[in-house]
Design a protein around this motif. Sequence first.
Motif, short mmCIF file in Angstrom:
data_model
loop_
_atom_site.label_atom_id
_atom_site.label_comp_id
_atom_site.label_asym_id
_atom_site.label_seq_id
_atom_site.Cartn_x
_atom_site.Cartn_y
_atom_site.Cartn_z
N ASN A 84 1.19 -1.67 5.30
CA ASN A 84 2.56 -2.19 5.20
C ASN A 84 2.58 -3.62 5.73
O ASN A 84 1.68 -4.04 6.47
CB ASN A 84 3.50 -1.34 6.06
CG ASN A 84 3.58 0.10 5.56
OD1 ASN A 84 4.38 0.40 4.69
ND2 ASN A 84 2.76 0.99 6.10
N THR A 121 11.50 4.14 3.68
CA THR A 121 12.56 3.14 3.87
C THR A 121 13.40 3.00 2.60
O THR A 121 14.63 2.89 2.65
CB THR A 121 11.94 1.79 4.26
OG1 THR A 121 11.13 2.01 5.41
CG2 THR A 121 13.00 0.75 4.57
N GLY A 167 10.35 -2.37 -2.16
CA GLY A 167 11.05 -2.70 -3.40
C GLY A 167 10.55 -1.87 -4.57
O GLY A 167 11.36 -1.33 -5.34
N ILE A 187 8.09 -14.26 -4.57
CA ILE A 187 7.70 -15.63 -4.91
C ILE A 187 7.08 -15.66 -6.31
O ILE A 187 7.28 -16.60 -7.08
CB ILE A 187 6.69 -16.16 -3.86
CG1 ILE A 187 7.38 -16.27 -2.50
CG2 ILE A 187 6.11 -17.51 -4.29
CD1 ILE A 187 6.45 -16.62 -1.36
N TYR A 188 6.33 -14.60 -6.63
CA TYR A 188 5.60 -14.58 -7.90
C TYR A 188 6.37 -13.81 -8.96
O TYR A 188 7.19 -12.94 -8.64
CB TYR A 188 4.21 -13.95 -7.69
CG TYR A 188 3.44 -14.66 -6.62
CD1 TYR A 188 2.90 -15.92 -6.86
CD2 TYR A 188 3.29 -14.10 -5.35
CE1 TYR A 188 2.22 -16.60 -5.85
CE2 TYR A 188 2.61 -14.76 -4.34
CZ TYR A 188 2.07 -16.02 -4.60
OH TYR A 188 1.41 -16.69 -3.62
N ILE A 242 14.43 -15.25 -7.89
CA ILE A 242 15.35 -15.48 -6.77
C ILE A 242 16.32 -16.60 -7.17
O ILE A 242 15.89 -17.69 -7.57
CB ILE A 242 14.57 -15.88 -5.49
CG1 ILE A 242 13.73 -14.70 -5.01
CG2 ILE A 242 15.54 -16.33 -4.39
CD1 ILE A 242 12.93 -14.97 -3.75
N THR A 294 15.41 -6.06 0.40
CA THR A 294 14.21 -5.99 1.24
C THR A 294 13.79 -7.37 1.72
O THR A 294 12.83 -7.50 2.47
CB THR A 294 13.02 -5.36 0.47
OG1 THR A 294 12.53 -6.29 -0.51
CG2 THR A 294 13.41 -4.08 -0.23
N ALA A 307 11.43 -10.44 4.44
CA ALA A 307 10.23 -11.08 3.86
C ALA A 307 10.54 -12.51 3.40
O ALA A 307 9.67 -13.38 3.44
CB ALA A 307 9.69 -10.23 2.72
N ALA A 308 11.77 -12.78 2.94
CA ALA A 308 12.12 -14.15 2.54
C ALA A 308 12.62 -14.94 3.74
O ALA A 308 12.19 -16.07 3.97
CB ALA A 308 13.18 -14.14 1.44
N GLN A 349 12.34 3.11 11.73
CA GLN A 349 11.63 3.42 12.98
C GLN A 349 12.42 4.39 13.85
O GLN A 349 11.87 5.33 14.42
CB GLN A 349 11.38 2.13 13.75
CG GLN A 349 10.39 2.32 14.86
CD GLN A 349 10.19 1.06 15.67
OE1 GLN A 349 10.58 -0.03 15.25
NE2 GLN A 349 9.58 1.18 16.81
N ILE A 384 -2.37 -9.02 1.78
CA ILE A 384 -0.93 -8.90 2.08
C ILE A 384 -0.45 -10.20 2.72
O ILE A 384 0.61 -10.74 2.37
CB ILE A 384 -0.66 -7.69 3.00
CG1 ILE A 384 -0.99 -6.40 2.27
CG2 ILE A 384 0.79 -7.69 3.50
CD1 ILE A 384 -0.76 -5.13 3.07
N HIS A 412 -0.87 -9.12 -3.15
CA HIS A 412 -0.96 -7.70 -3.53
C HIS A 412 0.38 -7.33 -4.16
O HIS A 412 1.35 -8.08 -4.08
CB HIS A 412 -1.20 -6.82 -2.31
CG HIS A 412 0.06 -6.53 -1.55
ND1 HIS A 412 0.81 -7.54 -0.98
CD2 HIS A 412 0.73 -5.38 -1.32
CE1 HIS A 412 1.88 -7.01 -0.42
NE2 HIS A 412 1.87 -5.71 -0.60
#
Length: 332
Positions: free
Chosen positions: A46, A136, A165, A185-186, A203, A225, A250-251, A275, A317, A322
């Motif tokens: 993760n 999640t 996602g 991004i990709y 995005i 996410t 993540a962004a 968690q 990662i 990935h």
Amino acid sequence: METKNYRSLVVRESEDKKFTSAIEELSTQNLPAGDVLVRVLYSSLNYKDMLSASGNRGVTRKYPHTPGIDAAGVVEASSSADFKPGEEVIVTSYDLGMNTSGGLGQYIQVPASWIVKKPAGLSLRESMIFGTAGLTAALSILKLADHGLPKGAEILVTGGSGGVGSSAVSILSHAGYKVTAINGIYDESAFIKSMGAADVIDIPDPAESAGKPLLKDRWDAAVDTLGGNPLTFALRSVKANGAITCCGNAASADISLTVYPFILRGITLYGIDSQNCPMKTRVRAWELLAGSWKYPWLESISTEVGLDNVIPSIEKIKAGKHRGRIIVNMKD
Ligand SMILES: NC(=O)c1ccc[n+]([C@@H]2O[C@H](COP(=O)([O-])OP(=O)(O)OC[C@H]3O[C@@H](n4cnc5c(N)ncnc54)[C@H](OP(=O)(O)O)[C@@H]3O)[C@@H](O)[C@H]2O)c1
């Protein structure tokens, strides 16, 4: 109990504050105290494992350390009446892999209160294709379902190529919802559409919505996410009385926010924290993942590696190279 030697990823901090990872041989006698000793057969990678392996103090305070927030395996020994040797179990979240030796070692020792009995309908391997990411996603979708999702609702999922996602896109499209995903991004449109997304967009450029507190209302709900601008976009474009779940950054951890989505459209923003999720909700989510939310293309979103390939996989990662889920076969 008999002491066993086992193989494990170990992250060490050098004197010049650099972090290095290696596969080492450890002994079960050095594991933290816990009610249940589990022989880990599968783990997964993760975003948080990458952070832990990179020396991120927000995730892991003390090194040397074995990351791995996910583990699935068989009870080897137990002082808890709730678990017997030979039982198949899943352990995710709580402190596993953060400051407690994690699932990227062949043994873990944990409190009984952290453990979920593997539901029928899911193999140990499949449980790790879901892992914390799938859990999640399931917790996010449960939150939206409990909020009230109209049948066939249109749902926006941000970061559709990532672990959370891709799980969310898959569960939602399998359950009959119409999913639009936002790339990271990709451009991973082909991969995301292969999981049933009706549409994939990039995005949105924040400049296009600058000064607009609300955008055209397009989605009944959203699973976010990424945080940052994609979450701002979701907040401004979900329909009246809709809901959005927020689980990641993540962004970006920052969001640009006005009160208008809340006071003019009655939008609800739900936080998702796998968690500290209560055991009752956790078990409910795993039962759904083993039942009606287990989508037929589960295998196709995963890549399996062995412990010897964990370090390069973590690097992938880190480099954002990935997609989907990486599971780790911990048998050898
Ligand atoms: N709250 C919780 O309980 C919980 C549980 C699990 C995960 N999380 C969080 O959820 C997020 C996703 O986790 P994950 O395991 O799915 O991670 P992951 O598998 O590494 O996926 C990350 C996703 O984010 C995109 N991304 C990465 N950097 C980006 C950037 N700078 N701008 C835009 N998109 C970017 C990636 O797409 P590209 O590769 O195309 O950029 C990918 O779609 C993380 O923030 C993680 O910490 C939270």
